[in-house]
Design a protein around this motif. Structure first.
Motif, PDB file in Angstrom:
ATOM      1  N   ARG A 195       0.830  -1.208   0.000  1.00  0.00           N
ATOM      2  CA  ARG A 195       0.000   0.000   0.000  1.00  0.00           C
ATOM      3  C   ARG A 195       0.866   1.259   0.000  1.00  0.00           C
ATOM      4  O   ARG A 195       0.572   2.228  -0.689  1.00  0.00           O
ATOM      5  N   PHE A 208      -8.608   0.698  -1.033  1.00  0.00           N
ATOM      6  CA  PHE A 208      -7.741   0.215  -2.107  1.00  0.00           C
ATOM      7  C   PHE A 208      -7.006  -1.045  -1.654  1.00  0.00           C
ATOM      8  O   PHE A 208      -6.449  -1.110  -0.569  1.00  0.00           O
ATOM      9  N   HIS A 229       0.876   3.987  -2.863  1.00  0.00           N
ATOM     10  CA  HIS A 229       0.624   5.389  -2.519  1.00  0.00           C
ATOM     11  C   HIS A 229       1.692   6.275  -3.149  1.00  0.00           C
ATOM     12  O   HIS A 229       1.384   7.329  -3.729  1.00  0.00           O
ATOM     13  N   TRP A 254      -9.191   5.705  -0.848  1.00  0.00           N
ATOM     14  CA  TRP A 254      -7.891   5.089  -0.605  1.00  0.00           C
ATOM     15  C   TRP A 254      -7.934   4.012   0.482  1.00  0.00           C
ATOM     16  O   TRP A 254      -7.310   2.957   0.311  1.00  0.00           O
ATOM     17  N   ALA A 259     -10.261   9.599  -5.254  1.00  0.00           N
ATOM     18  CA  ALA A 259      -9.166   8.657  -4.983  1.00  0.00           C
ATOM     19  C   ALA A 259      -8.746   8.735  -3.523  1.00  0.00           C
ATOM     20  O   ALA A 259      -8.544   7.702  -2.864  1.00  0.00           O
ATOM     21  N   TRP A 260      -8.628   9.940  -3.018  1.00  0.00           N
ATOM     22  CA  TRP A 260      -8.216  10.111  -1.622  1.00  0.00           C
ATOM     23  C   TRP A 260      -9.264   9.531  -0.668  1.00  0.00           C
ATOM     24  O   TRP A 260      -8.928   8.861   0.307  1.00  0.00           O
TER      25      TRP A 260
END
Length: 187
Positions: free
Chosen positions: A10, A58, A14, A55, A51-52
Motif C-alpha cells: 500500500r 484500495f 501510494h 484510498w 481517490a483520496w
C-alpha cells in the motif's frame, strides 16, 4: 527475497499514485474521455478527491494502482458527461437590443467560423468523419451507427473520441498557424 506485506504494498502504491506524473496522466485521460479543457482541472480535482476518499478501500493485490486511478477517472468523467447532458441554462437578456439581428461583421465572422469548421471536419479520415457527422450533427444514436456498420459499439465510441481529438488538433494547428502568420506580419 520475500513478498512485501500488505502495508508495504500500500505504501509503494501510494508513492506511485500521488506523484506529479500521474497528475499529468489523469489530465491526459480526461482529455481522451472528452472533457473540455475549461473543465478538465475541476474534473481532475474531483478524481483526486474520490481517490483520496476511497484510498482506505484500495487493495494492492487486486491490481496496479494506476489502473485503479484510471477506473476512478472514467467513473468521474462519466458522471461529468451525464450532468452536462441534463444541464439546462437559461440565457437572460441583460440589456434591450434594438435589433437582435447580427451586424455584417458578425455575420461574416460567423460564416468564416462555419466554413472553417466544415473544412476541418472534411479533413478527417472518412471512418472518423462518418461517426462524428452521423452522431453529433445528425443525431443518430451510437448503437444504431454500430449496428449499421457492423462494428462493436466500443469501436464506434473510440472512433468518435479519435474524431474529436483529430478535429481539435486540426483546429489548434490552424489557430497556431494563423497566430504565427499574424505575428510574422507585425514584424
Amino acid at each position: 527475497m520475500g513478498r512485501l506485506s500488505n502495508d508495504d504494498e500500500r505504501a509503494a502504491a501510494h508513492a506511485r499514485l500521488f506523484c506529479p506524473a500521474l497528475v499529468r496522466a489523469v489530465l491526459g485521460w480526461l482529455r481522451r474521455l472528452g472533457i473540455p479543457r475549461c473543465h478538465r482541472t475541476d474534473v481532475a480535482g474531483q478524481v483526486w478527491l474520490n481517490a483520496w476518499q476511497s484510498w482506505p478501500r484500495f487493495d494492492p493485490k487486486r491490481g496496479r494502482p494506476e489502473r485503479w486511478l484510471n477506473a476512478i477517472t472514467v467513473h468521474v468523467a462519466s458522471h461529468y458527461h451525464e450532468r452536462m447532458r441534463r444541464r439546462r441554462e437559461e440565457l437572460v437578456a441583460l440589456i434591450d437590443v434594438a435589433d437582435p439581428a447580427p451586424d455584417a461583421a458578425a455575420t461574416m465572422e460567423s460564416d468564416s467560423i462555419r466554413a472553417g469548421a466544415i473544412d476541418a471536419v472534411n479533413e478527417l479520415e472518412p471512418k472518423l468523419r462518418f461517426v462524428l457527422v452521423a452522431h453529433d450533427l445528425n443525431g443518430v444514436s451510437m448503437a444504431h451507427i454500430a449496428e449499421e456498420v457492423g462494428l462493436p459499439l466500443s469501436v464506434i465510441y473510440k472512433r468518435r473520441t479519435q474524431a474529436i481529438r483529430a478535429l481539435r488538433d486540426i483546429i489548434e494547428l490552424r489557430e497556431n498557424t494563423e497566430d504565427f502568420a499574424r505575428r510574422a506580419g507585425q514584424q
